[in-house]
Design an enzyme around this catalytic site. Structure first.
Site, short mmCIF file in Angstrom:
data_model
loop_
_atom_site.label_atom_id
_atom_site.label_comp_id
_atom_site.label_asym_id
_atom_site.label_seq_id
_atom_site.Cartn_x
_atom_site.Cartn_y
_atom_site.Cartn_z
N TYR A 1 0.88 -1.30 0.02
CA TYR A 1 0.09 0.02 0.01
C TYR A 1 0.86 1.31 -0.01
CZ TYR A 1 0.87 1.00 4.94
OH TYR A 1 1.71 1.23 6.20
N ARG B 1 7.76 3.97 -5.06
CA ARG B 1 7.90 2.92 -4.04
C ARG B 1 6.78 2.06 -4.27
NH1 ARG B 1 7.78 5.11 2.15
NH2 ARG B 1 5.44 5.34 1.22
N ARG C 1 -7.53 -21.38 -0.75
CA ARG C 1 -6.50 -20.65 0.06
C ARG C 1 -5.25 -21.39 -0.04
NH1 ARG C 1 -5.02 -21.51 5.21
NH2 ARG C 1 -4.20 -19.62 6.28
N LYS D 1 6.66 -2.09 1.61
CA LYS D 1 5.59 -1.43 2.46
C LYS D 1 4.09 -2.47 2.50
CE LYS D 1 3.23 2.94 3.30
NZ LYS D 1 3.58 3.17 4.49
N GLU E 1 12.71 2.22 13.47
CA GLU E 1 11.95 3.26 13.05
C GLU E 1 10.66 3.51 13.77
OE1 GLU E 1 10.45 2.54 9.05
OE2 GLU E 1 10.87 0.38 9.07
N LEU F 1 11.66 0.78 6.16
CA LEU F 1 11.03 1.36 4.96
C LEU F 1 11.61 2.41 4.56
CD1 LEU F 1 8.33 0.89 3.56
CD2 LEU F 1 7.45 2.82 4.63
N1 PLP Z 1 8.24 3.45 8.52
C1 PLP Z 1 7.10 3.14 8.51
C2 PLP Z 1 7.10 1.56 9.01
C3 PLP Z 1 5.99 3.44 8.00
O1 PLP Z 1 4.85 2.70 8.03
C4 PLP Z 1 5.90 4.64 7.51
C5 PLP Z 1 4.66 5.32 6.98
O2 PLP Z 1 3.61 4.78 7.12
C6 PLP Z 1 7.07 5.49 7.29
C7 PLP Z 1 8.27 4.93 8.03
C8 PLP Z 1 7.21 6.99 6.83
O3 PLP Z 1 7.25 6.75 5.47
P1 PLP Z 1 6.50 8.01 4.61
O4 PLP Z 1 7.39 9.23 5.13
O5 PLP Z 1 6.63 7.48 3.03
O6 PLP Z 1 5.28 8.21 4.92
#
Ligand code: PLP
Length: 284
Positions: A31, A50, A99, A146, A179, A204
């Site tokens: 997403y 991305r 499934r 993501k 993060e 991410l």
């Molecule tokens: N890290 C994670 C795990 C996230 O889910 C997100 C955004 O939801 C971010 C970092 C921040 O990324 P962005 O600046 O692209 O929203």
């Protein structure tokens, strides 16, 4: 409001997908969340890139290459009369009649998009600062994708919010920060340098983070890419969170203890200002 499902614009009540959709069964999908201000999309190119990368990494055909994604996002924003808020875009591997864990032979990806209204430019949290709580990072080893498999982040955010914090700061087994549950973390050290964890499969690649680091670099602010520990965060001059919808937020408290002066920091304030100007100037 109007949703977009597999090529159709439909009212929310009719925005349904089959029960055997693999997103629902396995979290088998990816997403993006894109901010909207004045009806325009912020940081669109980074989100489009991305999304394409996440899909490629999990072997889902990209049903929304750049131009199609832009067109669909704009159409949905227009149809919903959205001025400020976000567009959510989700692509799953699709719905099958069995499934099976392995990919079904000829399954079509399920595309779902919707919009939410939210005040982004004016955000009280940017003035007040936010509290964060450290939690163990319990995710898998491909956090650069993501993925909609978000149960670890759901539990992390829940634990943080139950303790009165706004965001979870996730920490790996060595006490090293990865993060936020839905944000990137930047540390500002005593010399005013920005420290961030290098991009890898362990975090991410945040779109906002990338933009903020580029802007900081152009301003002559030193950016050091290295891992940093929870302990270093406790000694930091400032801690900063970045994300698509919150842009740049100052952290004032970590695990109940003040960060820096305990009030929003100057570096964070400048970065937020720089980012907002840049994001609005490049909005599509
Ligand atoms: N890290 C994670 C795990 C996230 O889910 C997100 C955004 O939801 C971010 C970092 C921040 O990324 P962005 O600046 O692209 O929203």
């Amino acid at each position: 409001s109007i949703f977009y499902i597999n090529g159709n614009l439909v009212p929310a009540e009719q925005a349904v997908v089959p029960a055997l959709d693999r997103g629902f069964l396995f979290g088998d999908g990816v997403y993006e969340v894109i901010a909207v201000i004045d009806g325009l999309l912020l940081e669109f190119e980074r989100h489009a890139a991305r999304l394409a990368r996440s899909l490629a990494e999990v072997g889902i055909r990209n049903p929304l290459p750049r131009d199609a994604l832009l067109e669909r996002c704009r159409e949905l924003v227009r149809r919903n009369g959205l001025r400020e808020g976000s567009v959510y875009v989700q692509v799953t591997r699709g719905a099958d009649n069995k499934r099976d864990f392995a990919f079904p032979a000829d399954v079509e990806p399920t595309v779902m998009m919707y919009t939410s209204e939210k005040s982004l430019r004016v955000n009280p949290l940017a003035e007040s600062g936010v509290r964060v709580a450290s939690v163990p990072d319990m995710r898998w080893q491909r956090r650069d994708i993501k993925s909609v498999s978000l149960i670890a982040q759901v539990l992390a955010k829940q634990a943080a919010q139950a303790s009165g914090a706004f965001e979870a700061m996730m920490v790996d087994a060595d006490g090293v920060v990865t993060e936020g549950a839905s944000s990137s973390v930047l540390l500002v050290d005593g010399q005013g340098r920005i420290v961030v964890r290098p991009l890898s499969r362990e975090i991410l690649p945040g779109c906002t983070r990338a933009a903020v680091l580029a802007l900081a670099g152009r301003r002559g602010v030193a950016v050091e890419e290295r891992k940093f520990t929870l302990d270093e965060c406790r000694q930091a001059s400032e801690l900063v969170l970045t994300s698509a919808l919150h842009f740049v937020l100052p952290v004032i408290e970590l695990d109940g203890r003040p960060v820096g002066t305990g009030r929003p920091g100057q570096v964070c304030r400048e970065l937020r200002q720089l980012y907002m100007e840049y994001a609005l100037a490049t909005a599509l």
